[in-house]
Design a protein around this motif. Structure first.
Motif, mmCIF file in Angstrom:
data_model
loop_
_atom_site.group_PDB
_atom_site.id
_atom_site.type_symbol
_atom_site.label_atom_id
_atom_site.label_comp_id
_atom_site.label_asym_id
_atom_site.label_seq_id
_atom_site.Cartn_x
_atom_site.Cartn_y
_atom_site.Cartn_z
ATOM 1 N N ILE A 67 36.696 7.009 19.719
ATOM 2 C CA ILE A 67 38.139 6.792 19.686
ATOM 3 C C ILE A 67 38.457 5.331 19.389
ATOM 4 N N LEU A 68 37.789 4.419 20.073
ATOM 5 C CA LEU A 68 38.043 2.990 19.861
ATOM 6 C C LEU A 68 37.721 2.581 18.427
ATOM 7 N N ARG A 69 36.662 3.143 17.891
ATOM 8 C CA ARG A 69 36.293 2.818 16.514
ATOM 9 C C ARG A 69 37.398 3.264 15.552
ATOM 10 N N LYS A 70 37.920 4.461 15.777
ATOM 11 C CA LYS A 70 38.983 4.968 14.904
ATOM 12 C C LYS A 70 40.291 4.200 15.110
ATOM 13 N N VAL A 71 40.569 3.804 16.351
ATOM 14 C CA VAL A 71 41.766 2.999 16.638
ATOM 15 C C VAL A 71 41.744 1.716 15.823
ATOM 16 N N ILE A 72 40.580 1.091 15.736
ATOM 17 C CA ILE A 72 40.465 -0.207 15.070
ATOM 18 C C ILE A 72 40.305 -0.066 13.555
ATOM 19 N N GLU A 73 39.528 0.921 13.120
ATOM 20 C CA GLU A 73 39.119 0.962 11.714
ATOM 21 C C GLU A 73 39.983 1.850 10.827
#
Length: 255
Positions: A67-73
């Protein structure tokens, strides 16, 4: 005759959706599922983008990390601030810190939080009537296209970073890890995620057992219909799936 170079197919623009996923207090259990399916997803499709939501991710082993990866990228994101869900605002805060293009939305019964009230957002009617839904889809799709087209325009106020005129957004530090260290960190995250899931399952199990025990207790009380409240012999008849009783004095009514 020289061959013309093959044009590389452009990758579709991915739009990550930040919104409440589970049931929220004061709303129908499937309310935000309808918001996603009837407003958000059609608006993303109309804008020519691909919707991505946290619960649709394929990698279920590292949910939080994914989730954090998708939030940022992700190329662009939509954030539904309705009900002021803490998880939603955490993800929004991360997204804002990296100064990534984000479209905000909120229903007409939730007041806009002070921190983001100066930013533009798309409002929609909580009742979600037909015409209101169509209007929300159109406005959200237009805002998505406009926001993405101006993603590199620093004069466009799209985040708190630009609103506060901070010099630079957050950046991910490049950390060199050996393959062994990386594997160890991934295992730690997996264990943490599994522990959290087990704790949630145990909490759910306790709630279910409490509910069942309470209902059984109430049913037993309702079954006591004899006028002479002496000892009662209970006889269970599985075939009929019902309980009969017989008062020792022969009084009372059978169920």
């Amino acid at each position: 005759m020289a061959k013309e170079p093959v044009k590389k197919k452009e990758e579709p623009v991915k739009c990550f959706v930040i919104m409440p996923i589970s049931a929220q207090q004061g709303y129908d259990s499937d309310h935000f599922t309808h918001v996603y399916e009837d407003i958000i997803k059609p608006a993303i499709d109309r804008a020519g983008m691909v919707p991505v939501r946290a619960d649709e991710t394929a990698n279920t082993n590292l949910i939080q990390l994914d989730i954090l990866r998708k939030v940022i990228e992700s190329d662009i994101a939509i954030c539904d601030m309705s009900v002021k869900n803490p998880n939603v605002f955490y993800e929004l805060g991360v997204r804002q810190a990296f100064d990534k293009p984000t479209v905000l939305m909120i229903d007409d019964e939730t007041s806009a939080p002070f921190d983001v009230s100066s930013l533009r957002y798309v409002d929609y009617k909580r009742g979600m009537k037909y015409r209101d839904v169509n209007s929300a889809v159109t406005r959200l799709a237009d805002t998505l296209k406009e926001t993405y087209s101006k993603r590199d325009d620093k004069s466009e106020i799209n985040s708190l970073i630009r609103l506060m005129e901070l010099t630079s957004p957050a950046q991910l530090a490049q950390v060199e890890l050996s393959e062994e260290d990386r594997t160890e960190k991934l295992h730690e995250l997996q264990i943490s995620e599994l522990t959290s899931m087990m704790q949630q399952l145990q909490a759910n199990q306790k709630e279910i057992l409490h509910y069942v025990n309470t209902n059984n207790h109430n049913n037993n009380i309702d079954g006591w219909r004899g006028s002479n409240k002496k000892s009662v012999n209970w006889v269970v008849q599985p075939k009929k799936n019902r309980t009969l009783w017989d008062d020792q004095d022969g009084e009372g009514e059978p169920l």
